[in-house]
Design an enzyme around this catalytic site. Structure first.
Site, PDB file in Angstrom:
ATOM      1  N   CYS A  34     102.225 108.905 113.963  1.00 20.80           N
ATOM      2  CA  CYS A  34     102.319 108.241 114.987  1.00 20.80           C
ATOM      3  C   CYS A  34     102.280 107.094 115.501  1.00 20.80           C
ATOM      4  O   CYS A  34     101.941 106.708 116.199  1.00 20.80           O
ATOM      5  CB  CYS A  34     100.634 108.424 114.246  1.00 20.80           C
ATOM      6  N   ASP A  87      95.385 109.649 108.706  1.00 18.73           N
ATOM      7  CA  ASP A  87      94.601 110.548 108.248  1.00 18.73           C
ATOM      8  C   ASP A  87      95.677 111.412 108.068  1.00 18.73           C
ATOM      9  O   ASP A  87      94.563 111.805 106.702  1.00 18.73           O
ATOM     10  CB  ASP A  87      93.239 110.732 109.610  1.00 18.73           C
ATOM     11  N   ASP A 120      94.917 107.713 114.391  1.00 21.04           N
ATOM     12  CA  ASP A 120      93.214 107.721 114.918  1.00 21.04           C
ATOM     13  C   ASP A 120      92.485 106.724 115.350  1.00 21.04           C
ATOM     14  O   ASP A 120      92.136 106.571 116.835  1.00 21.04           O
ATOM     15  CB  ASP A 120      92.536 109.252 114.061  1.00 21.04           C
ATOM     16  N   LYS A 121      92.213 106.446 114.186  1.00 16.72           N
ATOM     17  CA  LYS A 121      91.036 105.086 114.465  1.00 16.72           C
ATOM     18  C   LYS A 121      92.100 103.959 114.713  1.00 16.72           C
ATOM     19  O   LYS A 121      90.590 103.173 115.490  1.00 16.72           O
ATOM     20  CB  LYS A 121      90.541 104.847 112.562  1.00 16.72           C
ATOM     21  N   SER A 179      87.405 116.283 111.273  1.00 18.78           N
ATOM     22  CA  SER A 179      89.185 115.656 111.868  1.00 18.78           C
ATOM     23  C   SER A 179      88.955 116.805 113.457  1.00 18.78           C
ATOM     24  O   SER A 179      88.119 117.838 113.112  1.00 18.78           O
ATOM     25  CB  SER A 179      90.303 116.762 111.452  1.00 18.78           C
TER      26      SER A 179
END
Length: 574
Positions: free
Chosen positions: A56, A88, A130-131, A477
């Site tokens: 990512c 994640d 994600d975060k 998720s």
């Protein structure tokens, strides 16, 4: 006014670069090779969530170099720095997931501290997992200096035995393997082919959901969030973002000019229209909180209720982010939503133009079937639904995209941690028709509000994904599918109803009507609450302890400070 004539007397960098008293400060800048001209220009923070934890983030540093070239070409001076990321996919299924949501706020805080400490005038933020996306956007609206968001791009899909796969298939393969439906050799092969490139998880999981949000909310340039990480066209978006930030400085267009109530509604609309991650119902209120705007889970759910589901994306559909980009990108989705009255077209964006102006030359692509016209949806209501009832007075959230049955009733089977539940699932120690309850995994109780993908994917892999329901005060998720309800509030750790449940209590869930209830009277719930005792936690020091002391409810985004409504002066106005 253009970038060449920007008056630094009103910019934060005047505190470090202007006047005789700042000679020591300028000395440090000269030591890094800057010229007097570069020191006199606006200083643009280029914040990257680069690390070597996962694909990512691995391309972010390279993309940041292109951003810097764009800034320099438009007569700005880029200053690169990195912040953390917790990925994640690596953190999933063990205690490491407690770090995930906490990292969102640490990212926002660390970017704020770097910008404040060095008095940068604008911010370009690059994020992958994600975060890191909401964390970066939270810092932008908190600081309120001219800002542009850049998504690092999605991963390319893998191929296993002739079919397109994502990381979701690997998690589900673990469940298949546990019941003998997948061989050791096939499990070894699928784990090696699922992730063939750099980039964030390829389906409409949390990263791609929040990337879609970034364009819809107006903080990212059109098309920039759809291009996969390996595509060279990403360099064009990165360079253009570097150039455009100088125009935003010159015109004093700030994030809070962009992120308005209407823009937040636009963001919620694209989440629902794409069957996006339930985590958006946590992150949109948190972004709103930084602006001082009241926009909680119920406000998000209200938008979800009236938004058609039109993008046929995994995990509920057939396609991945690469496919939507090649079909016409996020603007194609936004164009049809705008034309049929689902978006506010008058919201200003990072281009300096409105949503409607950005969409003016976007043409519909009849040759694709990734995105349906908004007047001919896959389903008339959105892919994500908010729930409320005596089991969740502060609300809950469920993704219904791709689900045939949206009503479920069954006896509770309670677990006080994800580990307890995963062990039972691995041993098939459950019955079809049960409602599995995982509690004490909320923001305070976890602490950290873990995602439950390992458990839900194992259930799906065992072939019972549609035969049980699962509820939690934690999260799911974006890759989770099946009847899985998260964000149940109040959480168990503060005495919420989910913490009062006993095995066998009958739970009724209706995603059509938006309700979640337990068949207990108010008197019985009150009696159990009197007998309830808080659980002790093992996290009595460090960042997780600190987080648990300050974090608020999931309904309002699990935020950790008073927000924009309480500030007396934002950083941009120092």
């Amino acid at each position: 006014m253009d970038a060449k004539t920007i008056d630094k007397s009103k910019l934060p960098s005047r505190y470090t670069t202007v006047g005789p008293a700042r000679a020591p400060h300028r000395s440090y800048l000269y030591a890094m090779g800057l010229s007097s001209k570069e020191i006199a220009q606006p200083l643009v923070g280029v914040a990257s969530c680069w690390n070597e934890a996962a694909p990512c983030n691995i391309s972010l540093m390279r993309q940041a170099q292109v951003v810097k070239k764009g800034v320099a070409a438009a007569n700005g001076t880029p200053r690169e720095f990195c912040t953390i990321t917790v990925t994640d996919g690596i953190a999933m299924g063990h205690q490491g997931m407690k770090s995930s949501l906490v990292s969102r706020d640490v990212i926002a805080d660390s970017v704020e501290l770097t910008m404040r400490g060095h008095c940068y005038d604008a911010l370009i933020g690059l994020a992958g997992c994600d975060k890191s996306l909401p964390g970066m956007m939270m810092s932008m609206v908190r600081l309120n200096v001219p800002s542009i968001f850049i998504y690092g791009g999605s991963i390319l899909p893998g191929t296993f035995k002739g079919r397109q796969i994502t990381i979701q298939d690997v998690f589900e393969a673990v469940g298949q393997h546990s019941v003998g439906d997948m061989s050791d050799a096939d499990l070894a092969e699928i784990e090696q082919v699922a992730c063939p490139s750099a980039g964030s998880c390829g389906a409409q999981f949390t990263a791609n959901t929040m990337a879609t949000v970034a364009e819809a909310i107006g903080l990212a340039l059109p098309y920039s969030c759809g291009a996969p990480a390996p595509y060279e066209i990403r360099d064009r978006f990165c360079f253009a973002s570097g150039e455009k930030i100088m125009e935003l400085i010159a015109r004093n267009i700030r994030p809070r000019d962009i992120v308005t109530r209407k823009a937040l509604e636009n963001a919620a609309t694209v989440v629902s229209a794409t069957g996006g991650s339930t985590n958006a119902a946590l992150h949109l209120p948190a972004i709103a909180h930084e602006c001082g705007i009241e926009f909680d889970l119920f406000d998000v759910a209200e938008i979800f209720e009236k938004t058609p589901y039109i993008a046929d994306l995994k995990p509920g559909g057939r396609y991945v982010a690469k496919d939507m980009f090649e079909a016409g990108g996020i603007p194609l989705l936004m164009k049809t939503l705008l034309e049929h009255g689902y978006l506010h077209g008058d919201c200003i964006t990072a281009t300096g133009r409105t949503i409607a102006e950005n969409m003016e030359y976007v043409e519909w692509n009849d040759a694709q079937d990734v995105v349906r016209p908004a007047n001919n949806p896959i389903t008339k209501t959105g892919g994500v639904v908010g729930l409320k009832g005596n089991l969740a007075p502060e609300g809950a959230i469920v993704k219904v995209a791709g689900m045939a049955n949206q009503v479920f009733s069954g006896p509770a089977r309670c677990f006080d941690s994800e580990e307890e539940c995963f062990k039972a699932v691995t041993n098939r120690d459950y019955k079809e028709g049960e409602v599995i309850v995982i509690r004490y995994e909320g923001p305070k109780g976890g602490p950290g509000m873990r995602e439950m993908l390992a458990t839900t994917a194992a259930l799906y892999g065992q072939g019972v994904g549609n035969k049980i329901a699962l509820i939690t005060d934690g999260r799911f998720s974006g890759a989770t599918r099946g009847f899985c309800i998260g964000h149940v509030g109040p959480e168990a750790a503060v005495g919420g109803p989910i913490g009062l449940l006993k095995d066998g209590d009958i739970i009724d869930i209706d995603a059509v009507e938006g309700t979640i209830n337990v068949q207990l009277s108010d008197a019985e719930l009150a009696e159990r609450r009197e007998a309830w005792q808080p659980r002790e936690t093992n996290y009595t020091s460090g960042v997780l302890w600190k987080y648990a002391q300050t974090v608020g409810t999931a309904q309002k985004g699990a935020v950790t400070h008073p927000g924009g409504a309480e500030e007396k002066q934002c950083y941009a106005d120092i």
